[in-house]
Design a protein around this motif. Structure first.
Motif, PDB file in Angstrom:
ATOM      1  N   GLY A   1       2.062  -9.784   2.153  1.00  0.00           N
ATOM      2  CA  GLY A   1       1.669  -9.704   3.554  1.00  0.00           C
ATOM      3  C   GLY A   1       0.892 -10.936   3.984  1.00  0.00           C
ATOM      4  O   GLY A   1       1.138 -11.506   5.062  1.00  0.00           O
ATOM      5  N   SER A   2      -0.035 -11.377   3.133  1.00  0.00           N
ATOM      6  CA  SER A   2      -0.839 -12.553   3.480  1.00  0.00           C
ATOM      7  C   SER A   2       0.041 -13.788   3.571  1.00  0.00           C
ATOM      8  O   SER A   2      -0.118 -14.609   4.490  1.00  0.00           O
TER       9      SER A   2
ATOM     10  N   VAL B   1       9.323 -10.367  -5.586  1.00  0.00           N
ATOM     11  CA  VAL B   1       9.677  -9.077  -6.189  1.00  0.00           C
ATOM     12  C   VAL B   1      10.757  -9.226  -7.252  1.00  0.00           C
ATOM     13  O   VAL B   1      10.656  -8.685  -8.345  1.00  0.00           O
TER      14      VAL B   1
ATOM     15  N   VAL C   1       0.469  -2.588  -7.264  1.00  0.00           N
ATOM     16  CA  VAL C   1       1.363  -2.474  -6.103  1.00  0.00           C
ATOM     17  C   VAL C   1       0.618  -2.879  -4.832  1.00  0.00           C
ATOM     18  O   VAL C   1       1.164  -3.582  -3.975  1.00  0.00           O
ATOM     19  N   GLY C   2      -0.657  -2.473  -4.723  1.00  0.00           N
ATOM     20  CA  GLY C   2      -1.465  -2.876  -3.578  1.00  0.00           C
ATOM     21  C   GLY C   2      -1.584  -4.390  -3.490  1.00  0.00           C
ATOM     22  O   GLY C   2      -1.492  -4.976  -2.409  1.00  0.00           O
ATOM     23  N   LEU C   3      -1.762  -5.033  -4.654  1.00  0.00           N
ATOM     24  CA  LEU C   3      -1.857  -6.492  -4.686  1.00  0.00           C
ATOM     25  C   LEU C   3      -0.561  -7.142  -4.236  1.00  0.00           C
ATOM     26  O   LEU C   3      -0.564  -8.134  -3.502  1.00  0.00           O
ATOM     27  N   LEU C   4       0.554  -6.555  -4.696  1.00  0.00           N
ATOM     28  CA  LEU C   4       1.874  -7.044  -4.286  1.00  0.00           C
ATOM     29  C   LEU C   4       1.958  -7.047  -2.757  1.00  0.00           C
ATOM     30  O   LEU C   4       2.348  -8.043  -2.145  1.00  0.00           O
ATOM     31  N   LEU C   5       1.549  -5.923  -2.158  1.00  0.00           N
ATOM     32  CA  LEU C   5       1.614  -5.817  -0.695  1.00  0.00           C
ATOM     33  C   LEU C   5       0.675  -6.830  -0.051  1.00  0.00           C
ATOM     34  O   LEU C   5       1.013  -7.480   0.934  1.00  0.00           O
ATOM     35  N   LEU C   6      -0.523  -6.958  -0.627  1.00  0.00           N
ATOM     36  CA  LEU C   6      -1.523  -7.856  -0.055  1.00  0.00           C
ATOM     37  C   LEU C   6      -1.048  -9.307  -0.105  1.00  0.00           C
ATOM     38  O   LEU C   6      -1.124 -10.039   0.890  1.00  0.00           O
TER      39      LEU C   6
ATOM     40  N   PHE D   1       2.645  -5.612 -11.114  1.00  0.00           N
ATOM     41  CA  PHE D   1       3.747  -5.705 -10.161  1.00  0.00           C
ATOM     42  C   PHE D   1       3.647  -6.942  -9.279  1.00  0.00           C
ATOM     43  O   PHE D   1       4.611  -7.322  -8.636  1.00  0.00           O
TER      44      PHE D   1
ATOM     45  N   PHE E   1      -4.857   0.459   1.224  1.00  0.00           N
ATOM     46  CA  PHE E   1      -4.311   0.891  -0.053  1.00  0.00           C
ATOM     47  C   PHE E   1      -5.277   0.559  -1.211  1.00  0.00           C
ATOM     48  O   PHE E   1      -5.644   1.403  -2.018  1.00  0.00           O
ATOM     49  N   LEU E   2      -5.710  -0.709  -1.265  1.00  0.00           N
ATOM     50  CA  LEU E   2      -6.556  -1.157  -2.376  1.00  0.00           C
ATOM     51  C   LEU E   2      -7.933  -0.508  -2.315  1.00  0.00           C
ATOM     52  O   LEU E   2      -8.496  -0.124  -3.346  1.00  0.00           O
TER      53      LEU E   2
ATOM     54  N   THR F   1       3.279   5.288  -6.108  1.00  0.00           N
ATOM     55  CA  THR F   1       1.917   5.018  -5.644  1.00  0.00           C
ATOM     56  C   THR F   1       1.416   6.123  -4.709  1.00  0.00           C
ATOM     57  O   THR F   1       0.231   6.406  -4.701  1.00  0.00           O
TER      58      THR F   1
ATOM     59  N   ILE G   1       9.004   2.421  -6.030  1.00  0.00           N
ATOM     60  CA  ILE G   1       7.646   2.033  -6.433  1.00  0.00           C
ATOM     61  C   ILE G   1       6.625   2.711  -5.524  1.00  0.00           C
ATOM     62  O   ILE G   1       5.628   3.258  -5.996  1.00  0.00           O
ATOM     63  N   TYR G   2       6.896   2.720  -4.206  1.00  0.00           N
ATOM     64  CA  TYR G   2       5.968   3.376  -3.286  1.00  0.00           C
ATOM     65  C   TYR G   2       5.814   4.848  -3.641  1.00  0.00           C
ATOM     66  O   TYR G   2       4.709   5.394  -3.581  1.00  0.00           O
TER      67      TYR G   2
ATOM     68  N   ALA H   1       1.013  -5.663   7.455  1.00  0.00           N
ATOM     69  CA  ALA H   1       1.199  -5.554   6.013  1.00  0.00           C
ATOM     70  C   ALA H   1      -0.117  -5.777   5.275  1.00  0.00           C
ATOM     71  O   ALA H   1      -0.452  -5.070   4.328  1.00  0.00           O
ATOM     72  N   VAL H   2      -0.886  -6.778   5.755  1.00  0.00           N
ATOM     73  CA  VAL H   2      -2.151  -7.083   5.095  1.00  0.00           C
ATOM     74  C   VAL H   2      -3.130  -5.920   5.273  1.00  0.00           C
ATOM     75  O   VAL H   2      -3.778  -5.474   4.313  1.00  0.00           O
TER      76      VAL H   2
ATOM     77  N   ALA I   1      -2.210  -3.105   3.040  1.00  0.00           N
ATOM     78  CA  ALA I   1      -2.561  -3.393   1.644  1.00  0.00           C
ATOM     79  C   ALA I   1      -4.053  -3.197   1.417  1.00  0.00           C
ATOM     80  O   ALA I   1      -4.474  -2.684   0.372  1.00  0.00           O
ATOM     81  N   VAL I   2      -4.867  -3.593   2.398  1.00  0.00           N
ATOM     82  CA  VAL I   2      -6.320  -3.455   2.239  1.00  0.00           C
ATOM     83  C   VAL I   2      -6.700  -1.970   2.174  1.00  0.00           C
ATOM     84  O   VAL I   2      -7.457  -1.550   1.293  1.00  0.00           O
TER      85      VAL I   2
ATOM     86  N   CYS J   1      -2.870  -0.204  -8.161  1.00  0.00           N
ATOM     87  CA  CYS J   1      -3.618  -1.371  -7.711  1.00  0.00           C
ATOM     88  C   CYS J   1      -2.715  -2.603  -7.713  1.00  0.00           C
ATOM     89  O   CYS J   1      -2.765  -3.418  -6.783  1.00  0.00           O
TER      90      CYS J   1
ATOM     91  N   ILE K   1      -7.677   3.053  -3.606  1.00  0.00           N
ATOM     92  CA  ILE K   1      -7.464   3.173  -5.053  1.00  0.00           C
ATOM     93  C   ILE K   1      -8.711   2.742  -5.824  1.00  0.00           C
ATOM     94  O   ILE K   1      -9.021   3.293  -6.884  1.00  0.00           O
TER      95      ILE K   1
END
Lengths: 285, 336
Positions: free
Chosen positions: A109-110, A219, A101-106, A39, B295-296, B253, B249-250, B288-289, B292-293, A99, B299
């Motif tokens: 966001g970064s 996206v 999706v988590g990367l997408l957010l990371l 993603f 979240f990762l 997850t 998508i959320y 957001a960061v 995400a952290v 994971c 998982i």
């Protein structure tokens, strides 16, 4: 006049199609080898665009050099991502998907925290137009189409004519069988991820002279790339190219002649194709 | 004495009573608002899990939220129906819509189904935008009425504060969870197990996998539609961009992070991730960061979802409890 509009829509459609196909072949490579729904692929594209923006616009590097450095940087990031995030989850579809999706957010966001969310523009780097077969094409778009086609041909050659490329296709067909034949699938996965990410970064770097840049552009590219590879058939490079041509041209002609509502057409096409040909146009199994 | 079942039942009963009593001491509308949001997405995530149990991944649940929201909004504003009739009809409309879509699309599996539902979800949102005469286009529908007051003997429930909404949401979540659990447990749960593990084998045994896949899909989408209808009359408005692709998508997850293995998985996933969003507001531009952290990390540490951790802890706790009891009352040992 009408003909001018037609040829313009054609050129825009081809440009869009080549960008989509660069993103899509990378995605199909990653999905084919590792069965990961990546993603965050469009976010690699977005970061590639930002890298070119900073190298070219801010640091004043040559555009070609900026492109190459950006591709290498993002390929390295792809390598790192595969190693840190996806390798521990190998073979587990659902956690890998989460994971991604988590990367997408990371990544988004970064990028937003580091670069801000405002729009940036680069503007045409190669202004002017050329005549190709009687059609007037802006040089910038000619560059995008040429470079993309070249890279896809190179990838095709790499996958079909080199030892590592064949190992990649073998891994995509049957990972266990490849291991038994002595293929180092860890290395193949890393390389596949790096190449896929590099191609996405290239697409991002190529498009910024004619598009707007902000952290949220990723996206949509991911979604379009997925639609393209599903349309063409998962794992097929030819399919990705054909799927990209269909979606790119439909979007370009749609926006020129129909306006809004075009987005709906792409989705309806993919729904219909999947209903009548569930494996996509060039897919098998 | 500490037979697993009695302990489990009393634990869940206590938890349920606790959840029911929350509004007695929590008066902060912000917290209740967050809890109501958690309720809405719990229903969506429960649906995603039910669909996953039938071997499919749906990435279009936001579209079904919109179908429910607009059905109910239009039934109330155009036909003058009461909210209570409208929310049930909205659920039915969404379920029937899902049956129609399910029969057409269920022949594709897993990742293909994921993309086809993604396209359908987007197509729903775009169609709502396009039909501006009925749906108000991109602006959406505003000034929707709150649910009609309930007149019970000696009790009048009016939807003017967050508390009645909280209870309505809670009831919706419980009803959805029970209904979906009932579907999951058809033939003792073996049916969906069989479809999930080897659908061709299941078909060779005479199981109509298409029928049950469509059943799971329509039940999941029906309740999702009701959640959408609830949301429309809670926010008193609905817009096509209210629920988009990212929400779909959320939703997937939440289920993965909570764990597919248990019906509590999706709810735990929603609670963790939505409250993480609220707690991390303090991080401002790094929210957001930070999210995400979290979240990762979750998982990567618990690929089986948080319920897998819960199940391990539960097993350990009951074992300890049993050992302590046996020590005190050695005569139990002979009975075990």
């Amino acid at each position: 006049m009408e003909l001018g509009l037609l040829s313009q829509a054609m050129v825009n459609g081809l440009t869009l199609a080549m960008i989509y196909s660069l993103a899509a072949v990378g995605l199909t490579l990653i999905y084919g080898i590792m069965r990961i729904i990546q993603f965050a692929h469009g976010h690699i594209y977005m970061l590639g665009a930002f890298a070119v923006f900073f190298l070219f616009q801010q640091a004043g590097l040559n555009y070609g050099l900026a492109l190459i450095i950006s591709v290498l940087l993002l390929a390295a990031l792809g390598l790192l991502i595969e190693r840190v995030f996806f390798r521990p989850l190998r073979g587990q579809d659902l956690p890998s998907m989460a994971c991604a999706v988590g990367l997408l957010l990371l990544l988004e966001g970064s990028a937003a925290a580091a670069f801000g969310t405002s729009d940036r523009y680069v503007g045409a780097i190669f202004p002017g137009v050329s005549g190709v077969a009687g059609v007037i094409v802006p040089n910038q778009r000619l560059l995008i189409i040429g470079v993309s086609l070249l890279m896809i041909l190179l990838l095709y050659f790499f996958l079909h004519r080199t030892r590592i490329g064949r190992a990649m296709r073998a891994t995509a067909l049957d990972a266990v069988g490849s291991v038994l034949q002595g293929v180092n699938t860890n290395r193949i996965n890393s390389m596949g991820f790096a190449i896929g990410s590099g191609l996405a970064a290239l697409a991002g770097g190529l498009i910024i002279p004619i598009a707007v840049l902000n952290p949220a552009i990723g996206v949509e590219v991911t979604i379009k790339a997925f639609i393209v590879i599903i349309l063409g058939g998962l794992g097929s490079i030819t399919g990705a190219l054909v799927g990209a041509l269909i979606i790119g041209l439909v979007e370009s002609f749609g926006y020129t002649f129909l306006g809004t509502g075009t987005a709906l057409i792409s989705y309806i096409i993919v729904i219909l194709v999947l209903i009548f040909r569930p494996t996509g146009l060039f897919g098998h199994v | 004495m500490f037979k697993g079942k009695a302990l489990k039942v009393s634990f869940w009963l206590a938890l349920l009573i606790f959840i029911f009593l929350i509004p007695l001491w929590v008066k902060d509308p912000y917290i209740l608002h967050t809890l109501i949001g958690i309720g809405i997405f719990s229903i969506v995530a429960l649906g995603v899990r039910l669909i996953m149990l039938s071997g499919q991944w749906s990435f279009g649940q936001a579209g079904f939220l919109l179908v429910g929201a607009y059905s109910s909004a239009l039934l109330v504003t155009r036909l003058g129906l009461s909210f209570w009739a409208a929310i049930i009809l909205a659920g039915l409309i969404t379920a029937v819509f899902a049956i129609a879509i399910g029969y057409i699309t269920m022949r594709v599996k897993a990742v293909y189904f994921a993309i086809i539902t993604l396209a359908i979800g987007e197509a729903i949102s775009l169609s709502i935008r396009a039909m501006s005469g009925i749906t108000g286009g991109s602006y959406g529908l505003y000034n929707l009425p709150a649910p009609n007051p309930i007149h019970l003997p000696g009790l009048l429930v009016e939807f003017t504060s967050k508390t009645p909404y909280y209870y309505l949401m809670l009831i919706l979540v419980i009803v959805s969870a029970l209904a979906m659990y009932r579907v999951e447990r058809i033939r003792g749960g073996n049916l969906f197990d069989a479809i999930l593990q080897k659908d061709i084998l299941a078909e060779s045994l005479g199981i109509n996998t298409l029928k049950y896949r469509v059943l799971a899909f329509s039940v999941a989408c029906g309740f999702t539609g009701m959640a959408g209808a609830f949301a429309a009359h809670y926010y008193l408005m609905t817009r096509p961009d209210f629920y988009g692709l990212l929400h779909s998508i959320y939703a997937v997850t939440y289920v993965i992070i909570g764990g597919v293995g248990s019906i509590f998985g999706p709810i735990i996933g929603v609670i963790l991730l939505l409250s993480a969003v609220e707690f991390l507001r303090a991080a401002a531009m790094y929210q957001a960061v930070a999210y995400a952290v979290v979240f990762l990390v979750v998982i990567l540490i618990f690929p089986g979802g948080l319920v897998s951790l819960g199940q391990q802890l539960w097993a350990r706790a009951t074992a300890l409890l049993r050992r302590a009891t046996v020590k005190r009352y050695p005569e139990i040992r002979s009975r075990e």
